[in-house]
Design a protein around this motif. Structure first.
Motif, PDB file in Angstrom:
ATOM      1  N   ILE A 134       0.760  -1.193  -0.118  1.00 22.02           N
ATOM      2  CA  ILE A 134       0.156  -0.086  -0.111  1.00 22.02           C
ATOM      3  C   ILE A 134       1.023   1.186   0.010  1.00 22.02           C
ATOM      4  N   HIS A 135       0.596   2.196  -0.752  1.00 21.73           N
ATOM      5  CA  HIS A 135       1.060   3.457  -0.955  1.00 21.73           C
ATOM      6  C   HIS A 135       0.917   4.129   0.525  1.00 21.73           C
ATOM      7  N   THR A 136       2.133   4.745   0.976  1.00 27.01           N
ATOM      8  CA  THR A 136       1.868   5.309   2.092  1.00 27.01           C
ATOM      9  C   THR A 136       2.281   6.885   2.334  1.00 27.01           C
ATOM     10  N   ALA A 137       1.602   7.613   2.938  1.00 26.71           N
ATOM     11  CA  ALA A 137       1.882   8.998   3.399  1.00 26.71           C
ATOM     12  C   ALA A 137       1.896   9.480   4.739  1.00 26.71           C
ATOM     13  N   LEU A 138       2.657  10.430   5.162  1.00 27.29           N
ATOM     14  CA  LEU A 138       2.550  10.873   6.411  1.00 27.29           C
ATOM     15  C   LEU A 138       2.314  12.135   6.438  1.00 27.29           C
ATOM     16  N   ASP A 139       1.069  12.735   7.021  1.00 28.29           N
ATOM     17  CA  ASP A 139       0.969  14.187   7.373  1.00 28.29           C
ATOM     18  C   ASP A 139       1.240  14.681   8.516  1.00 28.29           C
ATOM     19  N   THR A 140       2.177  15.749   8.327  1.00 26.75           N
ATOM     20  CA  THR A 140       2.877  16.081   9.570  1.00 26.75           C
ATOM     21  C   THR A 140       3.145  17.594   9.598  1.00 26.75           C
ATOM     22  N   ASN A 141       3.079  18.037  10.922  1.00 26.92           N
ATOM     23  CA  ASN A 141       3.527  19.547  11.122  1.00 26.92           C
ATOM     24  C   ASN A 141       5.233  19.528  10.817  1.00 26.92           C
ATOM     25  N   GLY A 142       5.592  18.520  10.965  1.00 25.27           N
ATOM     26  CA  GLY A 142       7.213  18.655  10.653  1.00 25.27           C
ATOM     27  C   GLY A 142       7.847  18.908  11.763  1.00 25.27           C
ATOM     28  N   SER A 143       7.380  19.310  12.921  1.00 23.43           N
ATOM     29  CA  SER A 143       8.313  19.750  13.968  1.00 23.43           C
ATOM     30  C   SER A 143       9.203  18.646  14.715  1.00 23.43           C
ATOM     31  N   LEU A 144       8.618  17.397  14.706  1.00 26.12           N
ATOM     32  CA  LEU A 144       9.290  16.063  15.373  1.00 26.12           C
ATOM     33  C   LEU A 144       9.873  15.379  14.413  1.00 26.12           C
ATOM     34  N   GLY A 145      10.304  15.878  13.107  1.00 24.19           N
ATOM     35  CA  GLY A 145      10.914  15.128  12.004  1.00 24.19           C
ATOM     36  C   GLY A 145      12.109  14.221  12.596  1.00 24.19           C
ATOM     37  N   GLU A 146      12.752  14.824  13.677  1.00 21.30           N
ATOM     38  CA  GLU A 146      13.994  14.192  14.041  1.00 21.30           C
ATOM     39  C   GLU A 146      13.657  12.913  14.843  1.00 21.30           C
ATOM     40  N   ARG A 147      12.493  12.630  15.086  1.00 17.87           N
ATOM     41  CA  ARG A 147      12.268  11.290  15.780  1.00 17.87           C
ATOM     42  C   ARG A 147      12.298  10.100  14.805  1.00 17.87           C
ATOM     43  N   LEU A 148      12.544  10.502  13.393  1.00 17.11           N
ATOM     44  CA  LEU A 148      12.487   9.567  12.539  1.00 17.11           C
ATOM     45  C   LEU A 148      13.938   9.317  11.887  1.00 17.11           C
ATOM     46  N   SER A 149      14.488   8.156  11.883  1.00 17.59           N
ATOM     47  CA  SER A 149      15.751   7.899  11.531  1.00 17.59           C
ATOM     48  C   SER A 149      15.652   7.989   9.716  1.00 17.59           C
ATOM     49  N   GLU A 154      12.963   6.818   4.546  1.00 21.19           N
ATOM     50  CA  GLU A 154      12.690   5.892   3.267  1.00 21.19           C
ATOM     51  C   GLU A 154      11.717   5.269   3.049  1.00 21.19           C
ATOM     52  N   ASN A 155      11.117   4.633   4.284  1.00 18.72           N
ATOM     53  CA  ASN A 155       9.928   3.772   3.940  1.00 18.72           C
ATOM     54  C   ASN A 155       8.676   4.412   3.948  1.00 18.72           C
ATOM     55  N   ILE A 156       8.576   5.827   3.894  1.00 17.52           N
ATOM     56  CA  ILE A 156       7.452   6.439   3.663  1.00 17.52           C
ATOM     57  C   ILE A 156       7.509   7.172   2.410  1.00 17.52           C
ATOM     58  N   ASP A 157       6.577   6.785   1.482  1.00 15.36           N
ATOM     59  CA  ASP A 157       6.374   6.935   0.070  1.00 15.36           C
ATOM     60  C   ASP A 157       6.232   8.622   0.003  1.00 15.36           C
ATOM     61  N   LEU A 158       5.724   9.213   0.713  1.00 15.30           N
ATOM     62  CA  LEU A 158       5.182  10.705   0.617  1.00 15.30           C
ATOM     63  C   LEU A 158       4.877  11.419   2.101  1.00 15.30           C
ATOM     64  N   VAL A 159       5.690  12.747   2.086  1.00 15.80           N
ATOM     65  CA  VAL A 159       5.257  13.432   3.327  1.00 15.80           C
ATOM     66  C   VAL A 159       4.488  14.399   2.936  1.00 15.80           C
ATOM     67  N   LEU A 160       3.394  14.515   3.450  1.00 16.57           N
ATOM     68  CA  LEU A 160       2.443  15.906   3.335  1.00 16.57           C
ATOM     69  C   LEU A 160       3.019  16.783   4.616  1.00 16.57           C
ATOM     70  N   LEU A 161       3.612  17.831   4.103  1.00 16.57           N
ATOM     71  CA  LEU A 161       4.190  18.733   5.063  1.00 16.57           C
ATOM     72  C   LEU A 161       3.510  19.917   5.367  1.00 16.57           C
ATOM     73  N   PRO A 195       9.671  12.523  -1.421  1.00 16.85           N
ATOM     74  CA  PRO A 195       8.761  13.211  -1.843  1.00 16.85           C
ATOM     75  C   PRO A 195       7.984  14.147  -1.098  1.00 16.85           C
ATOM     76  N   VAL A 196       7.721  15.278  -1.364  1.00 11.73           N
ATOM     77  CA  VAL A 196       6.673  15.859  -0.396  1.00 11.73           C
ATOM     78  C   VAL A 196       5.554  16.649  -1.233  1.00 11.73           C
ATOM     79  N   TRP A 197       4.605  16.885  -0.436  1.00  7.98           N
ATOM     80  CA  TRP A 197       3.518  17.834  -0.772  1.00  7.98           C
ATOM     81  C   TRP A 197       3.636  18.683   0.330  1.00  7.98           C
ATOM     82  N   LEU A 198       3.611  20.077  -0.116  1.00  9.88           N
ATOM     83  CA  LEU A 198       3.383  20.896   0.852  1.00  9.88           C
ATOM     84  C   LEU A 198       2.017  21.512   0.973  1.00  9.88           C
ATOM     85  N   ARG A 199       1.697  21.740   2.188  1.00 13.64           N
ATOM     86  CA  ARG A 199       0.204  21.945   2.568  1.00 13.64           C
ATOM     87  C   ARG A 199       0.183  23.197   3.326  1.00 13.64           C
ATOM     88  N   PHE A 200      -0.455  24.218   2.721  1.00 13.35           N
ATOM     89  CA  PHE A 200      -0.486  25.509   3.383  1.00 13.35           C
ATOM     90  C   PHE A 200      -1.975  26.226   3.495  1.00 13.35           C
TER      91      PHE A 200
END
Ligand code: SF4
Length: 277
Positions: A134-149, A154-161, A195-200
């Motif tokens: 299944i294609h995976t996406a993480l929708d995040t405010n980005g401020s805790l990104g350091e918690r991911l190695s 690399e195991n997340i197909d798309l970040v919705l930032l 890959p990133v989709w930016l959300r504003f």
């Protein structure tokens, strides 16, 4: 306050949900956060076409450390407002929709709240989805990104930032949080070519400053990994939750942005060579 447990699947994230995990002992909450073998979810919704490519199954996590003035789902701020869901149960849910999601060119999106408040659960549930093809996406405010190695990223197909504002003071005013960790995460994703989709979220009077958007668009254009920009016009659909939760809502008089304003902002992103919608 509602205490009876509703079904895990919701018609939309706009259902108000509170106290669904309040019986979970604190030690079990801590252990769940450390292991990721259990998560706290507001709900699952199906059929979304706005949270990544194709038709999506979305899991809405609870827990968020931002306090956005326009938040549509303030019931997701508190972790234990969510339903405690074992990883096995979440995986079962993914399995149920796997074939349909593949057929519709869609996938699974983990949203919130802020999913990385439960970073170990996020990693495990996204990996489970990916292992099912299944294609995976993480929708995040980005401020805790350091918690991911790097490997986990690399195991997340798309970040919705979600980037709420370019200006540090306005960002803090809007969210109560600092912008720097968000921008650092954006740069790290670019360095890793994820890959990133930016959300504003466009809010008249709060996030529509033309110079701020110009700077944000320049930054996003230079990253090189932003595949599209979604401009999300502010709306009042979440206001009732603020009232029901007895929170002080400051945007009662704010109206959605005009089509002209949305188009001006869209054009600012287009001018930097980005796809913007
Ligand atoms: S980051 Fe999202 S969930 Fe958290 S307060 Fe802001 S809008 Fe709400």
């Amino acid at each position: 306050m509602q205490t009876e447990q509703p079904p895990l699947e919701a018609a939309s994230p706009f259902e108000l949900r509170v106290n669904l995990g309040k019986e979970v002992p604190e030690a079990d909450v801590r252990s769940a956060l450390a292991s990721g073998d259990m998560g706290f979810l507001h709900s699952f919704t199906t059929g979304s076409t706005v949270d990544g490519p194709g038709v999506r199954l979305v899991a809405w996590t609870t827990g968020c450390h931002f306090r956005c003035l326009y938040c549509h789902n303030p019931d997701t701020w508190v972790l234990t407002n969510g339903v405690p869901v074992t990883l096995a149960k979440a995986t079962e849910q993914l399995r149920k929709y796997r074939n349909g999601l593949r057929l519709m060119g869609g996938g699974f999106t983990l949203s919130g709240g802020e999913p990385l408040m439960q970073d170990r659960f996020a990693v495990k549930v996204l990996s489970a989805a990916r292992n099912m093809g299944i294609h995976t996406a993480l929708d995040t405010n980005g401020s805790l990104g350091e918690r991911l190695s790097d490997t986990e990223l690399e195991n997340i197909d798309l970040v919705l930032l979600d980037i709420k504002s370019w200006n540090p003071e306005r960002h803090r005013h809007l969210t109560s949080a600092a912008i720097e960790p968000v921008l650092n995460f954006a740069s790290r994703l670019a360095a890793q070519r994820r890959p990133v989709w930016l959300r504003f979220v466009l809010v008249p009077g709060l996030s529509d400053n033309a110079e701020d958007i110009e700077s944000l668009a320049t930054f996003a254009g230079e990253l090189g990994n932003v595949q599209r920009v979604d401009i999300l016009p502010f709306h009042q659909m979440g206001r009732f939750k603020w009232t029901r939760l007895q929170l002080s809502y400051s945007l009662n008089d704010v109206v959605p942005p005009s089509p002209e304003l949305v188009e001006r902002v869209r054009q600012q992103f287009l001018d930097k060579g980005l796809q913007a919608y």
